[in-house]
Scaffold this motif. Structure first.
Motif: not given
Length: 278
Positions: A49-77
């Protein structure tokens, strides 16, 4: 203890398979068994389970712009209902899906880390879900990513719970669920990433806290090996994400269906021959 070179091998397996619809947990379980580890040992399941975090961090880096956009829209909404755009709806879907999966995972934790670790379940999950994937891949897509709403997230969060059975595949479950709900392949795959990030980071974080002494203590797999596996999985996963998104834009999932069935039946043969212990 897991040796450093075994950890590199397991990190590569995790990184390649985490986001492909072939079951990363299933492949890690197979690899751990072939390397001679007790697959249902608490420290081994925690390591998985723990080494899956590495893969998830890779996803966070890859989709960083999408994550920021979605998070910004959520708090604005939240503060201004007039700004509740499609990204706001996406955020609600992700939160809802994660909540459903988290509740079910916590309730079934003893079962997941015990009987379901059997290689028979892995083989069965690989074969049976391959057939489900084949059917889902034949659905006619009529929706894009901008159509995803809270209801979709809740349903896909529930479907994601099926991946708690090793062999089913978390990404495979959510992607196929999206296909059955009318999403096109790219939309279903991207939402699988978005839903997977909080799910697996939470799972890995919880395991790191609850099994901290067991992993680093006497008889544990070792934090050195765990860190190596996590880093390797992250590097490999980043490349895997880029490849998968390009692949699904022009191809169906037939290759994954065939692969899953072959691996599943090979496992059955190895178990029956006594080469692998279920």
């Amino acid at each position: 203890m897991i040796t450093w070179w075994h950890s590199i091998i397991l990190g590569i397996v995790e990184g390649i398979t985490e986001f492909l619809p072939v079951s990363s947990t299933g492949h890690l379980t197979i690899a751990e068994s072939l390397l001679g580890y007790q697959i249902d040992a608490p420290t081994v399941t925690a390591y998985t389970a723990i080494i899956q975090v590495g893969a998830m961090l890779a996803a966070v880096i890859y989709f960083w712009k999408d994550i920021v956009r979605i998070a910004t829209a959520f708090f604005s909404g939240i503060t201004n209902p007039r700004k509740r755009c499609t990204d706001y709806q996406m955020a609600l879907a992700i939160i809802g899906g994660f909540a459903v999966t988290a509740v079910v995972a916590l309730l079934t934790k003893p079962l997941i880390e015990g009987p379901l670790r059997s290689l028979w379940f892995v083989a069965g999950g690989l074969i049976i879900w391959a057939l489900v994937m084949y059917c889902g891949d034949r659905m006619w897509p009529w929706r894009g990513e901008d159509s995803i709403r809270l209801k979709d997230g809740l349903i896909l969060g529930l479907i994601q719970c099926l991946s708690l059975i090793p062999g089913v595949s978390r990404s495979g479950a959510t992607i196929v669920g999206g296909l059955f709900m009318g999403l096109d392949r790219v939309a279903a795959t991207r939402f699988s990433f978005f839903l997977g990030i909080p799910t697996l980071v939470a799972a890995g974080g919880m395991q790191a806290v609850s099994e901290f002494s067991a992993i680093g203590g006497a008889g544990g797999v070792g934090w050195g090996a765990t860190i190596i596996g996590t880093v390797v999985s992250g590097v490999v996963a980043y490349a895997s994400i880029a490849w998968l998104l390009r692949f699904v834009s022009t191809n169906n999932f037939t290759a994954f269906v065939i692969y899953r069935i072959i691996i599943g039946f090979v496992m059955v043969g190895l178990i029956c021959a006594g080469i692998m212990i279920a």
